[in-house]
Design a protein around this motif. Structure first.
Motif, PDB file in Angstrom:
ATOM      1  N   VAL A  56       0.840  -1.200   0.000  1.00 46.50           N
ATOM      2  CA  VAL A  56       0.000   0.000   0.000  1.00 46.50           C
ATOM      3  C   VAL A  56       0.878   1.254   0.000  1.00 46.50           C
ATOM      4  O   VAL A  56       0.639   2.204  -0.747  1.00 46.50           O
ATOM      5  CB  VAL A  56      -0.965  -0.003   1.217  1.00 46.50           C
ATOM      6  CG1 VAL A  56      -1.695   1.327   1.336  1.00 46.50           C
ATOM      7  CG2 VAL A  56      -1.955  -1.148   1.079  1.00 46.50           C
ATOM      8  N   HIS A  57       1.929   1.234   0.831  1.00 44.41           N
ATOM      9  CA  HIS A  57       2.848   2.373   0.902  1.00 44.41           C
ATOM     10  C   HIS A  57       3.429   2.693  -0.494  1.00 44.41           C
ATOM     11  O   HIS A  57       3.389   3.839  -0.948  1.00 44.41           O
ATOM     12  CB  HIS A  57       3.972   2.042   1.897  1.00 44.41           C
ATOM     13  CG  HIS A  57       5.008   3.104   2.049  1.00 44.41           C
ATOM     14  ND1 HIS A  57       5.205   3.784   3.227  1.00 44.41           N
ATOM     15  CD2 HIS A  57       5.904   3.614   1.183  1.00 44.41           C
ATOM     16  CE1 HIS A  57       6.178   4.661   3.066  1.00 44.41           C
ATOM     17  NE2 HIS A  57       6.617   4.573   1.832  1.00 44.41           N
ATOM     18  N   GLU A  58       3.916   1.658  -1.163  1.00 41.97           N
ATOM     19  CA  GLU A  58       4.522   1.895  -2.476  1.00 41.97           C
ATOM     20  C   GLU A  58       3.467   2.301  -3.505  1.00 41.97           C
ATOM     21  O   GLU A  58       3.729   3.123  -4.376  1.00 41.97           O
ATOM     22  CB  GLU A  58       5.301   0.661  -2.947  1.00 41.97           C
ATOM     23  CG  GLU A  58       6.438   0.214  -2.015  1.00 41.97           C
ATOM     24  CD  GLU A  58       7.400   1.334  -1.610  1.00 41.97           C
ATOM     25  OE1 GLU A  58       7.535   2.315  -2.367  1.00 41.97           O
ATOM     26  OE2 GLU A  58       8.003   1.234  -0.517  1.00 41.97           O
ATOM     27  N   VAL A  67       0.802   4.026  -2.823  1.00 46.48           N
ATOM     28  CA  VAL A  67       0.469   5.431  -2.543  1.00 46.48           C
ATOM     29  C   VAL A  67       1.493   6.343  -3.219  1.00 46.48           C
ATOM     30  O   VAL A  67       1.167   7.445  -3.658  1.00 46.48           O
ATOM     31  CB  VAL A  67       0.375   5.699  -1.016  1.00 46.48           C
ATOM     32  CG1 VAL A  67       0.341   7.198  -0.715  1.00 46.48           C
ATOM     33  CG2 VAL A  67      -0.864   5.030  -0.435  1.00 46.48           C
ATOM     34  N   HIS A  68       2.726   5.850  -3.353  1.00 47.88           N
ATOM     35  CA  HIS A  68       3.731   6.653  -4.067  1.00 47.88           C
ATOM     36  C   HIS A  68       3.363   6.870  -5.535  1.00 47.88           C
ATOM     37  O   HIS A  68       3.881   7.793  -6.166  1.00 47.88           O
ATOM     38  CB  HIS A  68       5.111   6.003  -3.976  1.00 47.88           C
ATOM     39  CG  HIS A  68       5.844   6.335  -2.707  1.00 47.88           C
ATOM     40  ND1 HIS A  68       5.977   7.632  -2.245  1.00 47.88           N
ATOM     41  CD2 HIS A  68       6.463   5.551  -1.802  1.00 47.88           C
ATOM     42  CE1 HIS A  68       6.654   7.619  -1.112  1.00 47.88           C
ATOM     43  NE2 HIS A  68       6.958   6.368  -0.802  1.00 47.88           N
ATOM     44  N   LEU A  69       2.494   6.030  -6.066  1.00 48.42           N
ATOM     45  CA  LEU A  69       2.036   6.271  -7.437  1.00 48.42           C
ATOM     46  C   LEU A  69       1.138   7.514  -7.479  1.00 48.42           C
ATOM     47  O   LEU A  69       0.965   8.131  -8.525  1.00 48.42           O
ATOM     48  CB  LEU A  69       1.276   5.048  -7.981  1.00 48.42           C
ATOM     49  CG  LEU A  69       2.077   3.745  -8.067  1.00 48.42           C
ATOM     50  CD1 LEU A  69       1.177   2.603  -8.534  1.00 48.42           C
ATOM     51  CD2 LEU A  69       3.274   3.891  -9.004  1.00 48.42           C
ATOM     52  N   ARG A 114       6.446  11.964  -2.611  1.00 47.74           N
ATOM     53  CA  ARG A 114       7.180  12.287  -1.382  1.00 47.74           C
ATOM     54  C   ARG A 114       6.408  11.852  -0.140  1.00 47.74           C
ATOM     55  O   ARG A 114       5.208  11.642  -0.180  1.00 47.74           O
ATOM     56  CB  ARG A 114       7.460  13.789  -1.335  1.00 47.74           C
ATOM     57  CG  ARG A 114       8.541  14.189  -2.332  1.00 47.74           C
ATOM     58  CD  ARG A 114       8.600  15.675  -2.498  1.00 47.74           C
ATOM     59  NE  ARG A 114       7.299  16.203  -2.927  1.00 47.74           N
ATOM     60  CZ  ARG A 114       6.874  17.444  -2.696  1.00 47.74           C
ATOM     61  NH1 ARG A 114       7.617  18.283  -2.038  1.00 47.74           N
ATOM     62  NH2 ARG A 114       5.685  17.833  -3.122  1.00 47.74           N
ATOM     63  N   HIS A 115       7.137  11.764   0.975  1.00 52.03           N
ATOM     64  CA  HIS A 115       6.508  11.439   2.258  1.00 52.03           C
ATOM     65  C   HIS A 115       5.993  12.722   2.897  1.00 52.03           C
ATOM     66  O   HIS A 115       6.465  13.130   3.949  1.00 52.03           O
ATOM     67  CB  HIS A 115       7.510  10.749   3.197  1.00 52.03           C
ATOM     68  CG  HIS A 115       7.962   9.414   2.697  1.00 52.03           C
ATOM     69  ND1 HIS A 115       9.262   9.002   2.716  1.00 52.03           N
ATOM     70  CD2 HIS A 115       7.260   8.380   2.176  1.00 52.03           C
ATOM     71  CE1 HIS A 115       9.345   7.770   2.212  1.00 52.03           C
ATOM     72  NE2 HIS A 115       8.156   7.386   1.865  1.00 52.03           N
ATOM     73  N   ASN A 116       5.040  13.344   2.288  1.00 45.10           N
ATOM     74  CA  ASN A 116       4.532  14.624   2.802  1.00 45.10           C
ATOM     75  C   ASN A 116       3.151  14.412   3.437  1.00 45.10           C
ATOM     76  O   ASN A 116       2.703  13.285   3.639  1.00 45.10           O
ATOM     77  CB  ASN A 116       4.477  15.651   1.671  1.00 45.10           C
ATOM     78  CG  ASN A 116       3.659  15.128   0.491  1.00 45.10           C
ATOM     79  OD1 ASN A 116       2.899  14.173   0.620  1.00 45.10           O
ATOM     80  ND2 ASN A 116       3.809  15.772  -0.646  1.00 45.10           N
ATOM     81  N   GLN A 142       0.211  14.978   2.254  1.00 41.33           N
ATOM     82  CA  GLN A 142      -0.720  14.333   1.325  1.00 41.33           C
ATOM     83  C   GLN A 142      -0.520  12.816   1.343  1.00 41.33           C
ATOM     84  O   GLN A 142      -1.480  12.048   1.377  1.00 41.33           O
ATOM     85  CB  GLN A 142      -0.493  14.890  -0.090  1.00 41.33           C
ATOM     86  CG  GLN A 142      -1.432  14.323  -1.124  1.00 41.33           C
ATOM     87  CD  GLN A 142      -2.898  14.618  -0.802  1.00 41.33           C
ATOM     88  OE1 GLN A 142      -3.320  15.778  -0.762  1.00 41.33           O
ATOM     89  NE2 GLN A 142      -3.668  13.567  -0.522  1.00 41.33           N
ATOM     90  N   PHE A 143       0.753  12.433   1.360  1.00 41.95           N
ATOM     91  CA  PHE A 143       1.091  11.007   1.394  1.00 41.95           C
ATOM     92  C   PHE A 143       0.501  10.349   2.639  1.00 41.95           C
ATOM     93  O   PHE A 143      -0.157   9.308   2.574  1.00 41.95           O
ATOM     94  CB  PHE A 143       2.619  10.853   1.365  1.00 41.95           C
ATOM     95  CG  PHE A 143       3.090   9.421   1.360  1.00 41.95           C
ATOM     96  CD1 PHE A 143       3.277   8.734   0.173  1.00 41.95           C
ATOM     97  CD2 PHE A 143       3.350   8.768   2.557  1.00 41.95           C
ATOM     98  CE1 PHE A 143       3.700   7.415   0.173  1.00 41.95           C
ATOM     99  CE2 PHE A 143       3.774   7.444   2.568  1.00 41.95           C
ATOM    100  CZ  PHE A 143       3.952   6.766   1.378  1.00 41.95           C
ATOM    101  N   ARG A 144       0.727  10.993   3.797  1.00 38.80           N
ATOM    102  CA  ARG A 144       0.198  10.475   5.059  1.00 38.80           C
ATOM    103  C   ARG A 144      -1.331  10.414   5.037  1.00 38.80           C
ATOM    104  O   ARG A 144      -1.925   9.479   5.556  1.00 38.80           O
ATOM    105  CB  ARG A 144       0.627  11.366   6.223  1.00 38.80           C
ATOM    106  CG  ARG A 144       1.991  11.010   6.735  1.00 38.80           C
ATOM    107  CD  ARG A 144       2.421  11.955   7.853  1.00 38.80           C
ATOM    108  NE  ARG A 144       3.551  11.349   8.560  1.00 38.80           N
ATOM    109  CZ  ARG A 144       3.487  10.866   9.789  1.00 38.80           C
ATOM    110  NH1 ARG A 144       2.369  10.949  10.479  1.00 38.80           N
ATOM    111  NH2 ARG A 144       4.541  10.321  10.355  1.00 38.80           N
TER     112      ARG A 144
HETATM  113 ZN   LIG Z   1       8.013   5.643   0.784  1.00 42.92          ZN
END
Ligand SMILES: [Zn+2]
Length: 244
Positions: A193-195, A197-199, A203-205, A207-209
């Protein structure tokens, strides 16, 4: 102040022209050093170190676990993990093709030719991990493609030294660490899921969280589980302690 001990842990004290205390735990033996500003009293140093005792012990436990891991000989009796469950390795020498699998929910039985080297025994075990991962990954990716409404164009299992997964957003490709087969399967799902979400956000900002919170509200649990035995090589663990 000279060196002292807390809970039988020897603490080396170094005084310096600095503002805060810096605590460091060194590999491979977990030696503890604290750098302290010149003016801090002995009592305050002791209190500061005591307040971080849990952290110190955790770092020392990591180093011990890593040492155990690297000392594996791939012989009968050793503990090996699949999906977070511990199995005892049983090596059976015989002629013919090698074979590996779980027996009686307890043993990881490895059939191998006599005099097979440690490296080759490890290779067979790693192939098995790869096979197990490759069985588990596609249904998870499909599940999350549906939920997130996006497409992973390619995925791969790789041996990676410092990362659990990585993502090439342009190519829509994700790589997953072979070591994930040893962790609870929820950890694999979290990394997928983490990877993915990178699509949506590279960045780990924030929005990502926000995406992670939305799709997997428990993600921190899985991240913590993975961090419990980190992948990193033996590096100094440091912590700054602000003075009140
Ligand atoms: Zn990451």
């Amino acid at each position: 102040m000279k060196n002292f001990t807390v809970n039988q842990i020897p603490i080396e004290v170094v005084r310096k022209e600095i503002k805060n205390l810096h605590l460091a735990v060194y590999p491979p033996d977990g030696h503890v050093r604290v750098a302290v500003p010149l003016h801090v009293t002995d009592d305050n140093i002791r209190l500061a170190v005591i307040s971080k005792l849990r952290w110190i012990k955790k770092q020392q436990a990591h180093f011990r676990a890593q040492a155990r891991q690297s000392m594996r000989e791939m012989v009968t009796g050793e503990s090996h993990y699949l999906w977070g469950k511990r199995y005892r390795l049983e090596v059976v020498e015989r002629w013919g093709a090698h074979e590996i699998g779980i027996k009686n929910n307890t043993w990881l039985r490895l059939y191998i030719r006599p005099n097979t080297s440690r490296a080759n025994r490890e290779r067979v075990i790693n192939e098995w991990y790869r096979t197990e991962l490759k069985k588990s990954i596609p249904p998870l990716i499909e599940k999350w493609e549906e939920i997130m409404g996006l497409q992973v164009s390619e995925w791969k299992v790789k041996k990676m030294k410092t990362k659990w997964g990585s993502c090439n957003a342009n190519a829509g490709r994700i790589w997953l660490n072979l070591e994930l087969a040893k962790k609870p399967v929820e950890c694999l799902e979290y990394i997928i899921v983490h990877e993915m979400v990178h699509l949506l956000e590279r960045r780990h900002n924030e929005q990502f969280r926000a995406y992670l919170e939305q799709y997997m509200p428990n993600w921190k649990l899985y991240r913590d589980e993975l961090n419990h035995y980190p992948l990193e090589e033996l590096v100094v663990k440091e912590k700054a302690i602000k003075l009140a």
